[in-house]
Design a protein around this motif. Structure first.
Motif, short mmCIF file in Angstrom:
data_model
loop_
_atom_site.label_atom_id
_atom_site.label_comp_id
_atom_site.label_asym_id
_atom_site.label_seq_id
_atom_site.Cartn_x
_atom_site.Cartn_y
_atom_site.Cartn_z
N SER A 110 48.86 80.06 -5.30
CA SER A 110 48.70 80.84 -4.07
C SER A 110 47.35 81.54 -3.99
N ILE A 111 46.79 81.93 -5.13
CA ILE A 111 45.54 82.68 -5.12
C ILE A 111 44.35 81.82 -5.55
N VAL A 112 44.42 81.25 -6.74
CA VAL A 112 43.27 80.52 -7.27
C VAL A 112 43.09 79.18 -6.55
N TYR A 113 44.09 78.34 -6.64
CA TYR A 113 44.00 76.98 -6.11
C TYR A 113 43.78 76.98 -4.59
N ASN A 114 44.62 77.71 -3.88
CA ASN A 114 44.53 77.70 -2.41
C ASN A 114 43.26 78.34 -1.90
N CYS A 115 42.75 79.33 -2.61
CA CYS A 115 41.49 79.95 -2.17
C CYS A 115 40.33 78.96 -2.26
N ILE A 116 40.33 78.15 -3.30
CA ILE A 116 39.29 77.12 -3.44
C ILE A 116 39.40 76.10 -2.30
N VAL A 117 40.63 75.63 -2.06
CA VAL A 117 40.84 74.64 -1.00
C VAL A 117 40.45 75.22 0.36
N MET A 118 40.93 76.42 0.66
CA MET A 118 40.62 77.03 1.95
C MET A 118 39.14 77.33 2.09
N GLY A 119 38.46 77.54 0.97
CA GLY A 119 37.03 77.79 1.03
C GLY A 119 36.27 76.62 1.60
N TRP A 120 36.53 75.40 1.08
CA TRP A 120 35.75 74.27 1.59
C TRP A 120 36.23 73.84 2.97
N VAL A 121 37.51 74.03 3.28
CA VAL A 121 38.00 73.69 4.61
C VAL A 121 37.41 74.63 5.66
N ASN A 122 37.38 75.92 5.36
CA ASN A 122 36.80 76.88 6.30
C ASN A 122 35.30 76.67 6.47
N LEU A 123 34.63 76.28 5.39
CA LEU A 123 33.20 76.01 5.50
C LEU A 123 32.95 74.83 6.43
N ALA A 124 33.78 73.79 6.31
CA ALA A 124 33.63 72.63 7.20
C ALA A 124 33.88 73.03 8.65
N MET A 125 34.94 73.81 8.90
CA MET A 125 35.22 74.25 10.26
C MET A 125 34.10 75.12 10.81
N ALA A 126 33.57 76.00 9.98
CA ALA A 126 32.48 76.86 10.42
C ALA A 126 31.25 76.04 10.80
N LYS A 127 30.95 75.00 10.00
CA LYS A 127 29.80 74.14 10.31
C LYS A 127 29.99 73.44 11.64
N ILE A 128 31.19 72.91 11.87
CA ILE A 128 31.43 72.15 13.10
C ILE A 128 31.41 73.07 14.32
N LEU A 129 32.06 74.22 14.23
CA LEU A 129 32.08 75.13 15.37
C LEU A 129 30.69 75.70 15.66
N SER A 130 29.91 75.91 14.61
CA SER A 130 28.55 76.41 14.83
C SER A 130 27.69 75.37 15.53
N GLU A 131 27.97 74.08 15.27
CA GLU A 131 27.22 73.00 15.93
C GLU A 131 27.68 72.78 17.36
N THR A 132 29.00 72.76 17.56
CA THR A 132 29.54 72.38 18.87
C THR A 132 29.63 73.55 19.84
N LEU A 133 29.95 74.75 19.34
CA LEU A 133 30.14 75.91 20.21
C LEU A 133 29.06 76.97 20.03
N SER A 134 28.11 76.70 19.14
CA SER A 134 27.01 77.64 18.87
C SER A 134 27.53 79.01 18.43
N LEU A 135 28.60 79.00 17.64
CA LEU A 135 29.15 80.24 17.10
C LEU A 135 28.58 80.50 15.72
N PRO A 136 28.29 81.76 15.39
CA PRO A 136 27.93 82.08 14.00
C PRO A 136 29.08 81.71 13.07
N LYS A 137 28.76 81.32 11.86
CA LYS A 137 29.79 80.83 10.95
C LYS A 137 30.86 81.88 10.66
N LEU A 138 30.46 83.14 10.54
CA LEU A 138 31.43 84.18 10.25
C LEU A 138 32.41 84.35 11.41
#
Length: 317
Positions: A110-138
């Motif tokens: 719940s903490i170690v494994y999922n945080c790592i997985v959610m980290g790269w998934v959120n990074l990918a989503m942030a990259k795509i939304l920043s490209e398509t919607l011009s939103l800051p990653k945060l």
């Protein structure tokens, strides 16, 4: 929809296992949707460009553990009527140390494994939304986080699986339409294959389209043997545990758990990957001046590059 299913989560069982009333088609679709992150099509397209179609055996071999889990374990997950897969630890090992193992497993995943997985998934989503919607990653990450928390915390597993169903339908529709548009714009699959040979040479183009990497310069055959002979059974969830098990625990009965797991495997390995493979081959033709790492962003940059994508393609990014 959240309000409707919030009413159904009146106790622990209904919240975590949907009152054990999930039909096979809904739990199976939820399984494949859960593995369908925003970075998945980018990764598949990137593998096609860098290692050829055969590079996807890196994850295709999971079908072996999936089918093993369907035949041997799916009905057994449903039988004990537990709430989580971690709870099974204390049933399997009936001693005081089992409680410690259950707690350790819960904290680790719940903490170690999922945080790592959610980290790269959120990074990918942030990259795509920043490209398509011009939103800051945060801001992009915060928007996704708030949206997800609302329906998961409010409606429990029912809210998750129903949302999964609609998200998977929309994502698959978008992927198929995008593949059709891209192939049509280029001139058809024959043109794509011809251009691959022109750009990369006959040998590399042949290696890119091989399903089995025999004599491939892109993916050593020894890697393929490792994938099919070692990787699939030596990684986690070989027994169908984790988020797969959570859906089977919520099935109407053992038969629904088994058929649902089968449908999840079919949708996961047969249905959803091929539109991404087609887009990967098209990206190798259109964005051949980009390196493979940049080529992974074909879904995001396709709306900006103007080489293939029309405005309607942006609807499916």
């Amino acid at each position: 929809m959240v309000c409707y299913y919030q009413k159904a989560t009146h106790d622990v069982s209904s919240y975590f296992v949907s009152g054990r009333n999930l039909p096979w088609w809904l739990l199976g679709t939820s399984m494949v949707a859960t593995t369908f992150a925003v970075d998945t099509p980018l990764a598949v397209s990137g593998l096609v460009i860098s290692q050829g179609i055969a590079g996807n055996w890196y994850w295709w071999t999971g079908v072996f553990s999936g089918m093993l889990g369907m035949f041997l374990y799916s009905h057994l997950w449903r039988r004990p009527e537990i709430i989580t897969d971690t709870q099974l630890v204390e049933l399997r090992y009936s001693c005081k140390k089992a409680a410690f193992l259950r707690g350790f497993r819960a904290v680790y995943f719940s903490i170690v494994y999922n945080c790592i997985v959610m980290g790269w998934v959120n990074l990918a989503m942030a990259k795509i939304l920043s490209e398509t919607l011009s939103l800051p990653k945060l801001q992009a990450t915060g928007l996704c986080f708030i949206t997800t928390v609302i329906y998961t915390a409010s409606a429990g597993l029912w809210g998750v699986v129903v949302t999964d169903f609609f998200q998977f339908a929309i994502a698959m529709f978008g992927a198929i339409i995008m593949a059709v548009i891209v192939v049509t714009k280029i001139g058809g699959m024959n043109v794509i294959l011809s251009k691959l040979s022109e750009i990369y040479g006959v040998q590399r183009a042949t290696d890119m389209t091989k399903l089995i990497p025999i004599n491939s310069a892109l993916l050593p055959f020894s890697f393929f043997l490792i994938y099919i002979g070692l990787q699939w059974w030596s990684t986690g969830n070989t027994d169908g545990g984790g988020y797969f098990a959570q859906r089977m625990l919520a099935a109407k009965n053992e038969l629904h758990a088994k058929i649902g797991f089968l449908w999840g495997n079919i949708a996961h390995y047969i249905l959803r990957s091929w539109p991404w493979v087609v887009c990967g081959l098209a990206a190798a033709v259109v964005y051949y001046k980009l390196d493979p790492e940049s080529g992974k962003l074909v879904y995001a940059i396709g709306t900006k590059a103007g080489q293939v994508a029309d405005p309607e393609v942006g609807l499916f990014v």
